[in-house]
Design a protein around this motif. Structure first.
Motif, mmCIF file in Angstrom:
data_model
loop_
_atom_site.group_PDB
_atom_site.id
_atom_site.type_symbol
_atom_site.label_atom_id
_atom_site.label_comp_id
_atom_site.label_asym_id
_atom_site.label_seq_id
_atom_site.Cartn_x
_atom_site.Cartn_y
_atom_site.Cartn_z
ATOM 1 N N TRP A 100 -14.450 -10.663 -28.090
ATOM 2 C CA TRP A 100 -14.447 -9.607 -29.104
ATOM 3 C C TRP A 100 -13.200 -9.753 -29.952
ATOM 4 C CZ3 TRP A 100 -17.987 -5.545 -29.715
ATOM 5 C CH2 TRP A 100 -19.051 -5.578 -28.809
ATOM 6 N N ARG A 101 -13.357 -9.558 -31.255
ATOM 7 C CA ARG A 101 -12.179 -9.590 -32.118
ATOM 8 C C ARG A 101 -12.204 -8.409 -33.078
ATOM 9 N NH1 ARG A 101 -12.662 -14.895 -36.061
ATOM 10 N NH2 ARG A 101 -14.422 -14.197 -37.328
ATOM 11 N N MET A 102 -11.004 -8.014 -33.451
ATOM 12 C CA MET A 102 -10.838 -6.905 -34.372
ATOM 13 C C MET A 102 -11.194 -7.369 -35.772
ATOM 14 S SD MET A 102 -10.226 -3.897 -34.958
ATOM 15 C CE MET A 102 -9.068 -2.617 -34.742
ATOM 16 N N GLY A 103 -12.096 -6.649 -36.406
ATOM 17 C CA GLY A 103 -12.505 -6.994 -37.766
ATOM 18 C C GLY A 103 -11.489 -6.544 -38.799
ATOM 19 N N ASP A 104 -11.673 -7.013 -39.995
ATOM 20 C CA ASP A 104 -10.795 -6.627 -41.108
ATOM 21 C C ASP A 104 -11.107 -5.209 -41.566
ATOM 22 O OD1 ASP A 104 -9.677 -9.158 -41.087
ATOM 23 O OD2 ASP A 104 -11.078 -9.938 -42.577
ATOM 24 N N GLY A 105 -10.095 -4.515 -42.039
ATOM 25 C CA GLY A 105 -10.283 -3.176 -42.587
ATOM 26 C C GLY A 105 -10.861 -2.216 -41.572
ATOM 27 N N SER A 106 -11.942 -1.559 -41.928
ATOM 28 C CA SER A 106 -12.552 -0.555 -41.056
ATOM 29 C C SER A 106 -13.665 -1.137 -40.182
ATOM 30 C CB SER A 106 -13.112 0.582 -41.909
ATOM 31 O OG SER A 106 -14.152 0.091 -42.739
ATOM 32 N N ALA A 107 -13.775 -2.459 -40.116
ATOM 33 C CA ALA A 107 -14.865 -3.086 -39.353
ATOM 34 C C ALA A 107 -14.779 -2.785 -37.868
ATOM 35 C CB ALA A 107 -14.873 -4.601 -39.586
ATOM 36 N N GLY A 108 -13.583 -2.594 -37.328
ATOM 37 C CA GLY A 108 -13.441 -2.310 -35.904
ATOM 38 C C GLY A 108 -13.689 -3.545 -35.048
ATOM 39 N N TRP A 109 -13.892 -3.329 -33.751
ATOM 40 C CA TRP A 109 -14.102 -4.410 -32.800
ATOM 41 C C TRP A 109 -15.521 -4.929 -32.896
ATOM 42 C CZ3 TRP A 109 -10.546 -6.939 -29.988
ATOM 43 C CH2 TRP A 109 -9.266 -6.388 -29.986
ATOM 44 N N ARG A 110 -15.647 -6.262 -32.946
ATOM 45 C CA ARG A 110 -16.959 -6.904 -33.057
ATOM 46 C C ARG A 110 -17.046 -8.086 -32.098
ATOM 47 N NH1 ARG A 110 -18.433 -7.376 -39.421
ATOM 48 N NH2 ARG A 110 -19.375 -5.333 -39.540
ATOM 49 N N MET A 111 -18.241 -8.308 -31.576
ATOM 50 C CA MET A 111 -18.459 -9.450 -30.689
ATOM 51 C C MET A 111 -18.514 -10.718 -31.521
ATOM 52 S SD MET A 111 -21.579 -10.328 -28.059
ATOM 53 C CE MET A 111 -21.272 -9.020 -26.882
ATOM 54 N N TYR A 112 -17.646 -11.663 -31.175
ATOM 55 C CA TYR A 112 -17.537 -12.937 -31.882
ATOM 56 C C TYR A 112 -18.341 -14.037 -31.200
ATOM 57 C CZ TYR A 112 -15.304 -17.184 -33.649
ATOM 58 O OH TYR A 112 -15.070 -18.423 -34.180
ATOM 59 N N HIS A 113 -18.351 -14.032 -29.869
ATOM 60 C CA HIS A 113 -19.067 -15.064 -29.112
ATOM 61 C C HIS A 113 -19.610 -14.455 -27.828
ATOM 62 C CE1 HIS A 113 -19.612 -18.530 -26.376
ATOM 63 N NE2 HIS A 113 -19.967 -19.134 -27.481
ATOM 64 N N HIS A 114 -20.796 -14.929 -27.417
ATOM 65 C CA HIS A 114 -21.386 -14.468 -26.166
ATOM 66 C C HIS A 114 -22.066 -15.632 -25.470
ATOM 67 C CE1 HIS A 114 -24.649 -12.544 -23.714
ATOM 68 N NE2 HIS A 114 -23.570 -11.940 -23.256
ATOM 69 N N GLN A 115 -21.866 -15.709 -24.157
ATOM 70 C CA GLN A 115 -22.495 -16.728 -23.307
ATOM 71 C C GLN A 115 -23.088 -16.012 -22.101
ATOM 72 O OE1 GLN A 115 -22.383 -20.463 -23.074
ATOM 73 N NE2 GLN A 115 -23.836 -20.026 -21.455
ATOM 74 N N ALA A 116 -24.341 -16.307 -21.792
ATOM 75 C CA ALA A 116 -24.978 -15.746 -20.601
ATOM 76 C C ALA A 116 -25.529 -16.883 -19.765
ATOM 77 C CB ALA A 116 -26.097 -14.788 -20.990
ATOM 78 N N THR A 117 -25.427 -16.739 -18.457
ATOM 79 C CA THR A 117 -25.929 -17.737 -17.528
ATOM 80 C C THR A 117 -26.783 -17.053 -16.475
ATOM 81 O OG1 THR A 117 -23.919 -19.045 -17.855
ATOM 82 C CG2 THR A 117 -25.249 -19.560 -15.915
ATOM 83 N N HIS A 118 -27.986 -17.544 -16.292
ATOM 84 C CA HIS A 118 -28.892 -17.016 -15.275
ATOM 85 C C HIS A 118 -28.333 -17.345 -13.885
ATOM 86 C CE1 HIS A 118 -32.541 -15.930 -13.199
ATOM 87 N NE2 HIS A 118 -32.564 -17.120 -12.633
ATOM 88 N N VAL A 119 -28.385 -16.365 -12.982
ATOM 89 C CA VAL A 119 -27.935 -16.559 -11.601
ATOM 90 C C VAL A 119 -29.192 -16.660 -10.731
ATOM 91 C CG1 VAL A 119 -26.600 -15.632 -9.682
ATOM 92 C CG2 VAL A 119 -25.837 -15.234 -12.035
ATOM 93 N N PRO A 120 -29.428 -17.814 -10.128
ATOM 94 C CA PRO A 120 -30.627 -17.949 -9.285
ATOM 95 C C PRO A 120 -30.567 -17.037 -8.072
ATOM 96 C CG PRO A 120 -29.573 -20.103 -9.667
ATOM 97 C CD PRO A 120 -28.647 -19.043 -10.189
ATOM 98 N N PRO A 121 -31.731 -16.606 -7.564
ATOM 99 C CA PRO A 121 -31.741 -15.754 -6.367
ATOM 100 C C PRO A 121 -30.985 -16.427 -5.223
ATOM 101 C CG PRO A 121 -33.936 -15.915 -7.328
ATOM 102 C CD PRO A 121 -33.064 -16.891 -8.074
ATOM 103 N N GLY A 122 -30.186 -15.632 -4.533
ATOM 104 C CA GLY A 122 -29.427 -16.133 -3.385
ATOM 105 C C GLY A 122 -28.095 -16.756 -3.725
ATOM 106 N N ALA A 123 -27.783 -16.940 -5.007
ATOM 107 C CA ALA A 123 -26.496 -17.533 -5.398
ATOM 108 C C ALA A 123 -25.398 -16.486 -5.325
ATOM 109 C CB ALA A 123 -26.572 -18.099 -6.811
ATOM 110 N N ASP A 124 -24.201 -16.938 -4.946
ATOM 111 C CA ASP A 124 -23.041 -16.037 -4.901
ATOM 112 C C ASP A 124 -22.501 -15.788 -6.288
ATOM 113 O OD1 ASP A 124 -23.135 -15.710 -2.191
ATOM 114 O OD2 ASP A 124 -21.740 -17.346 -1.800
#
Length: 124
Positions: A100-124
């Motif tokens: 997340w990064r702070m946007g310019d002016g009144s934009a506020g906090w915005r998500m810049y990058h996102h990564q998701a990884t599936h966790v298989p059943p039984g994985a720690d």
């Protein structure tokens, strides 16, 4: 409220089905340079996500909701926060990392990058 708390608040908003279903709200919470690598391996941009998030799982008030846990954050630099957490949506468990990064002016906090990884059943 500190920067990590602000980023967490934004992340939680993006998991809310009513926010996910609103292109206007999604556009406010994502950085214009946003990029995501989803659990499917698919790469999405700001434009794609604003147009399609309402159709993704977790975007219907009548369907399953994201259940996040162990959400943590660290300030990487002024105006830049890295969050990590796990989430369950129905039977699917995923691990997430977002910047997340702070946007310019009144934009506020915005998500810049996102990564998701599936966790298989039984994985720690």
């Amino acid at each position: 409220m500190d920067d990590v708390s602000r980023a967490i608040a934004g992340e939680l908003q993006l998991m809310d089905p009513l926010v996910r279903a609103s292109r206007e709200r999604v556009a406010q919470l994502l950085d214009p340079e946003f990029v995501e690598v989803g659990a499917s391996g698919r790469r999405s941009t700001y434009e794609t996500m604003v147009a399609e998030l309402a159709d993704h799982p977790g975007s219907s008030p009548d369907g399953p909701r994201y259940e996040p846990s162990d959400m943590r954050g660290v300030v990487l630099a002024p105006g830049l926060v890295h969050l990590t957490f796990e989430a369950v949506l129905g039977e699917r468990r995923t691990r997430h990392s977002s910047i997340w990064r702070m946007g310019d002016g009144s934009a506020g906090w915005r998500m810049y990058h996102h990564q998701a990884t599936h966790v298989p059943p039984g994985a720690d």
